[in-house]
Design an enzyme around this catalytic site. Structure first.
Site, PDB file in Angstrom:
ATOM      1  N   ALA A 203       0.830  -1.204   0.000  1.00 27.49           N
ATOM      2  CA  ALA A 203       0.000   0.000   0.000  1.00 27.49           C
ATOM      3  C   ALA A 203       0.866   1.255   0.000  1.00 27.49           C
ATOM      4  CB  ALA A 203      -0.906  -0.008   1.216  1.00 27.49           C
ATOM      5  N   SER A 206      -3.280   3.558   0.339  1.00 25.58           N
ATOM      6  CA  SER A 206      -4.509   2.786   0.495  1.00 25.58           C
ATOM      7  C   SER A 206      -4.437   1.875   1.726  1.00 25.58           C
ATOM      8  CB  SER A 206      -4.747   1.935  -0.754  1.00 25.58           C
ATOM      9  OG  SER A 206      -3.784   0.908  -0.826  1.00 25.58           O
ATOM     10  N   ASP A 263       0.253  12.930  -5.958  1.00 24.13           N
ATOM     11  CA  ASP A 263       0.028  12.192  -7.192  1.00 24.13           C
ATOM     12  C   ASP A 263       0.748  12.881  -8.346  1.00 24.13           C
ATOM     13  OD1 ASP A 263      -1.590  10.209  -6.125  1.00 24.13           O
ATOM     14  OD2 ASP A 263      -3.387  11.438  -6.292  1.00 24.13           O
ATOM     15  N   LYS A 295      -8.780   7.864  -7.447  1.00 29.67           N
ATOM     16  CA  LYS A 295      -7.539   8.581  -7.745  1.00 29.67           C
ATOM     17  C   LYS A 295      -7.688   9.406  -9.018  1.00 29.67           C
ATOM     18  CE  LYS A 295      -3.581   6.667  -6.868  1.00 29.67           C
ATOM     19  NZ  LYS A 295      -2.382   5.793  -6.918  1.00 29.67           N
TER      20      LYS A 295
END
Length: 500
Positions: A203, A206, A263, A295
């Site tokens: 992960a 998450s 991101d 996302k």
């Protein structure tokens, strides 16, 4: 100049970042002008490690000792009292390219190679890694930079080769709780006679990565030689990418990206494709879930990401096909490593209680992989995948893969749980993926493998007052209370439209 100090293991977990500790009044600190956060180089025998220095006041260390974090201790292969040579680290020349990127100068091939080589070599401390990740975040990497970075990352570690002319892989860009299709796709595809060496991440942001979920069923940290044997024997594997030194710079970046929660399309593409290239894949199917709280939040953003993935793949000799899927709500029932593993087992075993959305999503992706790799004709992949799953062949193959990786085991159960009930009657019209993921993490996932959430209120379902919406699972009462407090404070974790 280099000085020797006695090694002392302090038992401090700094995760994967080597950290050294020295007294402020230590002769070495005073002679060399070392200060807190200095980059230093440690040598013990033939092992050399770059480390970040923390300075200590008081009696924790003696003047001629250097304290070592767990990461530094293991990397140096030290023993208590062994001499450790301490000196200034060599200047980090590649960081000038990072500074240039911060100020708007693109990364060329040479800069990407130099940065990745230093990252893979452990020469970038976390503060420098954070700067690099931030400089690349958002849309700050163009296609040429993305290709250069991907090529550099793929070349920084080992490259696997397979005798099969077609080697397939799949990946999901993430952001969707419970989306554990890999554990179904790999055995379906491998049962069809194709080669699918799957490396997966733990992960990042998450409650569970594919490797975390698979680890509740079989070992995943098995090493590159063992991975090769598993694939040669069974045609596929599901292992943790961090244990096989494929694209090692990516594993370092992921470790720092996790707490930053930044991101970047460019870093995502480089991360995904470098791992696929290093694992020897020739054809890759990539799932891009789109949803308001996923996302990727819009169809336009998904198409832009797909275009970059496919263009970068083409430039690097990799056939990439992207599919855009529904990311409006979790997949399956479980959110958290063991809970997601239970969903996977239910689908593989053909249980009547198996989550049908997970089954159908996995079949669609497996069918796409079979078509992309030429095992099924266009349009015929879904039927072949369903036949393999329904016949039990996929379950048999999954058991064989687990046995080859070290043995199939039962996923653990949490000691504590609490059911959260609907306070209003009506139809479920909204689900917040991010808040559900946060809830599962507050309960202890993925660190506690049995922790997480069982989600019982999918979109479109009708709830009565007092009907269970979800169950929180935790290993301790404290973690359960902490997660429950968060859940009860959320007004739109699950949005229910009044049916009166």
């Amino acid at each position: 100049m280099a000085y020797a100090l006695r090694a002392r293991r302090l038992g401090i977990d700094t995760y994967q970042q080597p950290v050294a500790y020295m007294r402020r009044d230590c002769a070495v600190c005073r002679a060399e002008g070392f200060e807190a956060q200095s980059r230093i180089e440690l040598q013990c025998g033939a092992n050399i490690v770059a480390a970040m220095l923390n300075v200590v006041d008081g009696g924790l260390l003696e003047g001629q000792e250097v304290g070592l974090s767990e990461a530094a201790w293991e990397a140096l292969g030290a023993a208590p009292g062994m001499p450790v040579t301490v000196r200034h680290a060599a200047p980090l020349a590649s960081f000038s390219a990072v500074r240039g990127k911060i100020h708007g100068r693109p990364l060329d091939e040479a800069a990407a190679q130099a940065i990745v080589a230093d990252i893979a070599g452990g020469r970038y401390p976390d503060i420098h890694l954070s700067s690099f990740i931030t400089a690349c975040s958002g849309n700050r990497l163009d296609l040429a930079e993305t290709i250069a970075l991907t090529r550099a990352m793929a070349g920084a570690g080992e490259r696997m080769q397979w005798p099969a002319p077609v080697v397939v892989d799949k990946h999901c860009v993430g952001g969707l709780p419970g989306n554990r299709t890999t554990l179904l796709v790999v055995p379906i595809v491998a049962a069809c006679g194709m080669t699918m060496p799957k490396t997966s991440s733990r992960a990042i942001t998450s409650p569970a990565g594919t490797a975390d979920t698979m680890e509740t069923l079989a070992p995943v940290a098995i090493g590159i030689d063992a991975m090769r044997r598993v694939v040669q024997r069974e045609g596929g594997c599901i292992v943790w990418g961090g244990s096989v030194t494929l694209s090692p710079a990516d594993d370092v970046l992921i470790r720092v990206e996790r707490p930053l929660e930044l991101d970047s399309d460019g870093l995502l593409v480089a991360s995904v494709l470098s791992k696929k290239l290093a694992a020897g894949a020739t054809h890759v199917l990539i799932d891009i879930p789109v949803g308001r709280t996923a996302k990727v939040r819009s169809g336009q953003a998904a198409q832009q990401l797909a275009a970059r993935l496919e263009a970068a793949g083409q430039a690097l000799g990799l056939a990439v096909r992207c599919v855009v899927s529904d990311g409006s709500q979790p997949v399956g029932v479980g959110i958290g490593p063991a809970l997601e593993a239970m969903d996977v087992l239910a689908v593989l075993q053909g249980s009547a209680a198996a989550p049908q959305d997970l089954r159908q999503r996995a079949l669609a992706l497996a069918g796409g992989v079979l078509e992309l790799g030429g095992r099924a004709a266009p349009g015929a992949g879904l039927a072949l995948a369903a036949e393999v799953l329904d016949s039990g062949a996929a379950w048999n193959k999954f058991q064989a893969i687990c046995a080859a990786q070290g043995g199939l085991r039962e996923p653990p159960l949490a000691a504590c749980s609490h059911v959260l009930e609907a306070r209003h009657a009506g139809r479920v019209v909204g689900v917040d993926n991010r808040k559900l993921a946060t809830l599962a993490k507050l309960a202890g996932a993925p660190r506690a493998a049995a922790a997480g959430v069982r989600f019982l209120a999918p979109l479109g379902s009708r709830l009565a007052v007092g009907q269970p919406m979800l169950t929180i699972h935790a290993d301790t009462p404290g973690e359960l209370a902490y997660a429950l407090e968060y859940a009860q404070a959320q007004s739109n974790l699950v949005t229910v439209e009044d049916s009166s």
